[in-house]
Design an enzyme around this catalytic site. Structure first.
Site, PDB file in Angstrom:
ATOM      1  N   TYR A  26     -16.700   4.336   6.623  1.00  0.00           N
ATOM      2  CA  TYR A  26     -15.240   4.157   6.773  1.00  0.00           C
ATOM      3  C   TYR A  26     -14.802   4.546   8.190  1.00  0.00           C
ATOM      4  O   TYR A  26     -14.100   3.790   8.867  1.00  0.00           O
ATOM      5  CB  TYR A  26     -14.524   5.013   5.722  1.00  0.00           C
ATOM      6  CG  TYR A  26     -13.029   5.139   5.918  1.00  0.00           C
ATOM      7  CD1 TYR A  26     -12.165   4.080   5.634  1.00  0.00           C
ATOM      8  CD2 TYR A  26     -12.468   6.332   6.387  1.00  0.00           C
ATOM      9  CE1 TYR A  26     -10.798   4.211   5.809  1.00  0.00           C
ATOM     10  CE2 TYR A  26     -11.099   6.475   6.555  1.00  0.00           C
ATOM     11  CZ  TYR A  26     -10.260   5.411   6.266  1.00  0.00           C
ATOM     12  OH  TYR A  26      -8.905   5.540   6.445  1.00  0.00           O
TER      13      TYR A  26
ATOM     14  N   THR B 106      -7.268   7.069  11.821  1.00  0.00           N
ATOM     15  CA  THR B 106      -7.608   8.206  10.980  1.00  0.00           C
ATOM     16  C   THR B 106      -8.373   9.309  11.706  1.00  0.00           C
ATOM     17  O   THR B 106      -9.059   9.045  12.701  1.00  0.00           O
ATOM     18  CB  THR B 106      -8.472   7.696   9.790  1.00  0.00           C
ATOM     19  OG1 THR B 106      -9.033   8.801   9.094  1.00  0.00           O
ATOM     20  CG2 THR B 106      -9.615   6.821  10.260  1.00  0.00           C
TER      21      THR B 106
ATOM     22  N   TRP C  20      -5.084  13.086   5.865  1.00  0.00           N
ATOM     23  CA  TRP C  20      -4.714  13.696   4.577  1.00  0.00           C
ATOM     24  C   TRP C  20      -3.343  13.177   4.089  1.00  0.00           C
ATOM     25  O   TRP C  20      -2.459  13.948   3.714  1.00  0.00           O
ATOM     26  CB  TRP C  20      -4.685  15.222   4.705  1.00  0.00           C
ATOM     27  CG  TRP C  20      -5.993  15.878   5.025  1.00  0.00           C
ATOM     28  CD1 TRP C  20      -7.059  15.354   5.700  1.00  0.00           C
ATOM     29  CD2 TRP C  20      -6.383  17.223   4.682  1.00  0.00           C
ATOM     30  NE1 TRP C  20      -8.069  16.286   5.789  1.00  0.00           N
ATOM     31  CE2 TRP C  20      -7.685  17.431   5.184  1.00  0.00           C
ATOM     32  CE3 TRP C  20      -5.746  18.266   4.014  1.00  0.00           C
ATOM     33  CZ2 TRP C  20      -8.360  18.644   5.030  1.00  0.00           C
ATOM     34  CZ3 TRP C  20      -6.423  19.471   3.864  1.00  0.00           C
ATOM     35  CH2 TRP C  20      -7.715  19.656   4.369  1.00  0.00           C
TER      36      TRP C  20
ATOM     37  N   GLY D 274       0.834  -1.199   0.000  1.00  0.00           N
ATOM     38  CA  GLY D 274       0.000   0.000   0.000  1.00  0.00           C
ATOM     39  C   GLY D 274       0.870   1.250   0.000  1.00  0.00           C
ATOM     40  O   GLY D 274       2.102   1.168   0.009  1.00  0.00           O
TER      41      GLY D 274
HETATM   42  N1  LIG Z   1      -4.780   7.680   2.608  1.00  0.00           N
HETATM   43  C1  LIG Z   1      -5.185   8.572   3.509  1.00  0.00           C
HETATM   44  O1  LIG Z   1      -5.438   9.758   3.216  1.00  0.00           O
HETATM   45  C2  LIG Z   1      -5.308   8.157   4.964  1.00  0.00           C
HETATM   46  C3  LIG Z   1      -5.695   9.119   5.898  1.00  0.00           C
HETATM   47  C4  LIG Z   1      -5.792   8.750   7.240  1.00  0.00           C
HETATM   48  C5  LIG Z   1      -5.514   7.446   7.615  1.00  0.00           C
HETATM   49  N2  LIG Z   1      -5.163   6.534   6.676  1.00  0.00           N
HETATM   50  C6  LIG Z   1      -4.876   5.163   7.116  1.00  0.00           C
HETATM   51  O2  LIG Z   1      -3.521   4.907   6.809  1.00  0.00           O
HETATM   52  C7  LIG Z   1      -3.335   3.515   6.569  1.00  0.00           C
HETATM   53  C8  LIG Z   1      -2.564   3.305   5.283  1.00  0.00           C
HETATM   54  O3  LIG Z   1      -3.336   3.830   4.218  1.00  0.00           O
HETATM   55  P1  LIG Z   1      -2.856   3.732   2.699  1.00  0.00           P
HETATM   56  O4  LIG Z   1      -3.456   4.890   2.007  1.00  0.00           O
HETATM   57  O5  LIG Z   1      -1.400   3.466   2.659  1.00  0.00           O
HETATM   58  O6  LIG Z   1      -3.648   2.425   2.248  1.00  0.00           O
HETATM   59  P2  LIG Z   1      -3.642   1.704   0.814  1.00  0.00           P
HETATM   60  O7  LIG Z   1      -2.645   2.311  -0.089  1.00  0.00           O
HETATM   61  O8  LIG Z   1      -5.069   1.633   0.376  1.00  0.00           O
HETATM   62  O9  LIG Z   1      -3.121   0.254   1.172  1.00  0.00           O
HETATM   63  C9  LIG Z   1      -3.891  -0.628   1.911  1.00  0.00           C
HETATM   64  C10 LIG Z   1      -3.308  -2.017   1.753  1.00  0.00           C
HETATM   65  O10 LIG Z   1      -4.145  -2.893   2.495  1.00  0.00           O
HETATM   66  C11 LIG Z   1      -3.997  -4.170   1.923  1.00  0.00           C
HETATM   67  N3  LIG Z   1      -5.190  -4.968   2.185  1.00  0.00           N
HETATM   68  C12 LIG Z   1      -6.462  -4.696   1.810  1.00  0.00           C
HETATM   69  N4  LIG Z   1      -7.261  -5.694   2.208  1.00  0.00           N
HETATM   70  C13 LIG Z   1      -6.498  -6.608   2.853  1.00  0.00           C
HETATM   71  C14 LIG Z   1      -6.750  -7.849   3.487  1.00  0.00           C
HETATM   72  N5  LIG Z   1      -7.982  -8.370   3.557  1.00  0.00           N
HETATM   73  N6  LIG Z   1      -5.709  -8.524   4.040  1.00  0.00           N
HETATM   74  C15 LIG Z   1      -4.460  -8.016   4.000  1.00  0.00           C
HETATM   75  N7  LIG Z   1      -4.149  -6.834   3.400  1.00  0.00           N
HETATM   76  C16 LIG Z   1      -5.162  -6.148   2.835  1.00  0.00           C
HETATM   77  C17 LIG Z   1      -3.822  -3.970   0.425  1.00  0.00           C
HETATM   78  O11 LIG Z   1      -2.925  -4.966   0.037  1.00  0.00           O
HETATM   79  P3  LIG Z   1      -2.659  -5.435  -1.519  1.00  0.00           P
HETATM   80  O12 LIG Z   1      -2.015  -4.236  -2.147  1.00  0.00           O
HETATM   81  O13 LIG Z   1      -1.743  -6.583  -1.382  1.00  0.00           O
HETATM   82  O14 LIG Z   1      -4.012  -5.743  -2.085  1.00  0.00           O
HETATM   83  C18 LIG Z   1      -3.274  -2.543   0.322  1.00  0.00           C
HETATM   84  O15 LIG Z   1      -1.961  -2.507  -0.169  1.00  0.00           O
HETATM   85  C19 LIG Z   1      -4.735   2.906   6.604  1.00  0.00           C
HETATM   86  O16 LIG Z   1      -4.970   2.353   7.870  1.00  0.00           O
HETATM   87  C20 LIG Z   1      -5.662   4.081   6.401  1.00  0.00           C
HETATM   88  O17 LIG Z   1      -6.921   3.865   6.995  1.00  0.00           O
HETATM   89  C21 LIG Z   1      -5.045   6.871   5.366  1.00  0.00           C
END
Ligand SMILES: NC(=O)c1ccc[n+]([C@@H]2O[C@H](COP(=O)([O-])OP(=O)(O)OC[C@H]3O[C@@H](n4cnc5c(N)ncnc54)[C@H](OP(=O)(O)O)[C@@H]3O)[C@@H](O)[C@H]2O)c1
Length: 296
Positions: free
Chosen positions: A129, A105, A154, A9
């Site tokens: 979410y 988050t 963000w 991710g």
């Molecule tokens: N993006 C934002 O703006 C934001 C803001 C606040 C908090 N967050 C939090 O920060 C964290 C990281 O976010 P991110 O944006 O880096 O997420 P991301 O790019 O969407 O990556 C999430 C990863 O989760 C894996 N995944 C999904 N379903 C799964 C399952 N059933 N078993 C095992 N792995 C699974 C996927 O793996 P595969 O690639 O192998 O499918 C994916 O690579 C998350 O907890 C998110 O809630 C994000």
């Protein structure tokens, strides 16, 4: 040894890169080791410890269901990954004597605050979410005392879809873009969050608990976009004249409700690690000028 889940991710990729650079012993897994399946996780953890001959010290959960709008229609999947997943991982951490580092988050809050939100604030998520992430936090807290719940907001990074890439692409191809100006928060570079996770894993003495981790300062999506345009132009990432117009949340309807105000108070992590988190504009500049910056 550290086990990183969600290693492909946006955050997970950058975290693994940092661990590798600093020669920290870690193993990364993606969705092939499903967080919603307890026995699959347990088997993997057992095999990992026996094949490496070392104990798992930290389970870092970067996996999540992150499609905020889609979650409104896919409640069950979001709940499984964001709530049952952390519950499973916390129980494994408890069994193995490991600590869990889990990413949460600003969406666990409704956005009605008027000043930076403390870790102790009562959760009040307004979207599916946000509700699933809040329930994931609760499941961890009820399963182990050895947890770090890091709430961020963000987030953008080199290896995933994010606002900086989306707007850079849009501003390179359009005459104008429209961005909401009545939601406040703090853009956060994955490098900042990855560095904090790295410090927690390296120091091994940081008190367990909930921590807010974002870059410093605050802005709106509109001003964030203007800064992306200005820095993007400065570093040759944007070579197009694009007008940036503001609009209100009401004028830009999306499925899931966004928090109007989601600035998190980060004093607790700064004093626990004895660090000063970088200003969001400096972090954004580091991101845009970095050679890993690559808009798909
Ligand atoms: N993006 C934002 O703006 C934001 C803001 C606040 C908090 N967050 C939090 O920060 C964290 C990281 O976010 P991110 O944006 O880096 O997420 P991301 O790019 O969407 O990556 C999430 C990863 O989760 C894996 N995944 C999904 N379903 C799964 C399952 N059933 N078993 C095992 N792995 C699974 C996927 O793996 P595969 O690639 O192998 O499918 C994916 O690579 C998350 O907890 C998110 O809630 C994000």
């Amino acid at each position: 040894m550290i086990w990183v889940l969600g290693c492909r991710g946006m955050l997970g990729s950058q975290l693994c890169e940092l661990f590798q650079k600093n020669k920290l012993s870690y193993t990364g897994t993606g969705s092939e080791v499903d967080v919603t399946d307890f026995s699959e996780l347990e088997n993997f953890a057992d095999k990992l410890e026996s094949s490496s001959g070392s104990k798992i010290d930290f389970i870092v959960n970067c996996s999540a269901y992150t499609a905020v709008d889609k979650a409104e229609d896919e409640k069950e999947s979001a709940q499984k990954i964001n709530s049952a997943g952390p519950f499973n991982l916390a129980r494994i951490a408890e069994k193995k004597g490991a600590a869990i580092i889990h990413i949460s988050t600003d969406y666990v809050f409704d956005g009605n605050a008027i000043q930076p939100i403390l870790e102790t604030e009562k959760k009040s998520p307004a979207s599916v979410y946000g509700k699933t992430k809040a329930s994931g936090e609760d499941n961890i807290i009820s399963s182990t005392q050895r947890y770090y719940i890091l709430r961020t907001a963000w987030l953008y990074g080199f290896y995933g879809k994010n606002f900086v890439y989306t707007m850079t692409k849009a501003m390179n191809s359009r005459e104008s873009v429209k961005v909401v100006c009545d939601q406040k928060g703090t853009p956060t570079n994955c490098s900042t969050l990855a560095q904090v996770i790295f410090e927690i894993c390296s120091k091994k003495t940081v008190p367990y608990g909930i921590y807010n981790v974002t870059d410093a300062g605050q802005t709106t999506w509109f001003d964030f976009c203007r800064e992306i345009y200005s820095l993007g132009t400065k570093y040759g990432r944007i070579s197009n004249n694009c007008a940036i117009n503001s609009c209100t949340t009401d004028e830009y309807p999306v499925k899931a409700k966004r928090p109007a105000y989601s600035v998190l108070d980060t004093s607790k992590i700064q004093s626990a690690l004895n660090i000063k988190l970088p200003d969001w504009k400096l972090s954004l500049e580091d991101f845009i000028k970095d050679e890993r910056f690559s808009v798909k």
